[in-house]
Design a protein around this motif. Structure first.
Motif, short mmCIF file in Angstrom:
data_model
loop_
_atom_site.label_atom_id
_atom_site.label_comp_id
_atom_site.label_asym_id
_atom_site.label_seq_id
_atom_site.Cartn_x
_atom_site.Cartn_y
_atom_site.Cartn_z
N GLY A 292 -22.41 -18.90 -4.22
CA GLY A 292 -22.93 -18.98 -3.45
C GLY A 292 -22.40 -19.97 -2.44
O GLY A 292 -23.42 -20.21 -1.36
N GLY A 293 -21.41 -20.87 -2.71
CA GLY A 293 -20.81 -22.19 -1.98
C GLY A 293 -19.69 -21.96 -1.63
O GLY A 293 -19.01 -20.84 -1.86
N THR A 294 -19.35 -22.08 -0.78
CA THR A 294 -17.99 -22.58 -0.66
C THR A 294 -17.44 -23.78 -0.55
O THR A 294 -17.84 -25.13 -0.41
CB THR A 294 -17.91 -22.43 0.78
N ILE A 295 -16.12 -24.33 -1.24
CA ILE A 295 -15.38 -24.97 -1.16
C ILE A 295 -14.23 -25.23 -0.19
O ILE A 295 -13.36 -24.01 -0.13
CB ILE A 295 -15.05 -25.45 -2.52
N MET A 296 -13.66 -26.53 0.48
CA MET A 296 -12.57 -26.26 1.39
C MET A 296 -12.18 -27.90 0.97
O MET A 296 -12.41 -28.48 1.03
CB MET A 296 -13.59 -26.08 2.75
N TYR B 265 -12.64 -32.75 -1.33
CA TYR B 265 -13.21 -31.29 -1.20
C TYR B 265 -14.74 -31.01 -0.55
O TYR B 265 -15.34 -31.72 -1.09
CB TYR B 265 -13.19 -30.60 -3.05
N LYS B 266 -14.65 -30.72 0.03
CA LYS B 266 -16.48 -30.75 0.92
C LYS B 266 -16.74 -29.02 0.19
O LYS B 266 -16.29 -28.19 0.13
CB LYS B 266 -15.86 -30.78 2.72
N VAL B 267 -17.72 -29.57 0.02
CA VAL B 267 -18.93 -27.81 -0.74
C VAL B 267 -19.95 -27.98 0.60
O VAL B 267 -21.04 -28.96 0.98
CB VAL B 267 -19.51 -29.20 -1.64
N TRP B 268 -20.36 -26.66 1.50
CA TRP B 268 -21.35 -26.36 1.97
C TRP B 268 -22.09 -24.66 1.09
O TRP B 268 -21.26 -25.01 0.43
CB TRP B 268 -21.01 -25.70 3.22
N LYS C 275 -20.13 -35.92 3.02
CA LYS C 275 -20.34 -35.86 1.17
C LYS C 275 -18.35 -34.46 0.89
O LYS C 275 -17.89 -34.06 0.66
CB LYS C 275 -20.59 -35.12 0.32
N ILE C 276 -17.53 -35.52 0.29
CA ILE C 276 -16.14 -35.32 -0.20
C ILE C 276 -15.84 -35.77 -1.47
O ILE C 276 -16.27 -36.96 -2.11
CB ILE C 276 -14.97 -36.08 0.47
#
Length: 137
Positions: free
Chosen positions: A8-12, A18-21, A28-29
């Protein structure tokens, strides 16, 4: 650039990690991919409206949501079932869910296998099923 959905989230992937949304701190990284995945796994469990926990390979509940905290870890998943529940997650494919019937107390649990950190193998995401077990008369 690498970007993918996870629970249900996104990791980039970004230059420094890595950032999380979504995330309460958009700046936050995470230094490691496993840390980003762990954040999303915990958030996923915490946002469920049913009791949920994460079980590791030695049968520990490494995270429990508020509903499990209120009912008690042993009421949610008695100690004698934890290793078996974990073992059931091992052959599962991504997004595959199985149901596990507890005999005492009589309830159904849904089990998902999740690879968070390749160093440690899978963990089991366990949630109480909304479907009541059928009675054998």
């Amino acid at each position: 650039m690498t970007m993918f959905g996870f629970l249900g989230g996104t990791i980039m992937a970004v230059e420094s990690g890595y950032k999380v949304w979504p995330h309460p701190n958009p700046e936050k990284i995470y230094n490691r991919l496993s840390d980003a995945k762990w954040f999303l796994a915990v958030r996923w469990c915490d946002n469920l409206s049913t009791p949920a926990a994460i079980i590791n390979n030695i049968g520990e509940l490494t995270f429990i949501n508020q509903l499990v905290l209120k009912m008690g870890e042993d009421n949610f998943l008695p100690l004698q079932y934890r290793l078996e529940v974990f073992a059931r997650c091992l052959p599962l494919l991504p997004n595959e869910i199985i149901t596990y019937e507890l005999k005492n107390p009589e309830r159904s649990l849904e089990i998902r296998g999740l690879e968070i950190d390749s160093r440690y193998g899978k963990v089991a995401l366990v949630t109480e099923s909304l479907v009541a077990p059928t009675l054998n008369l």
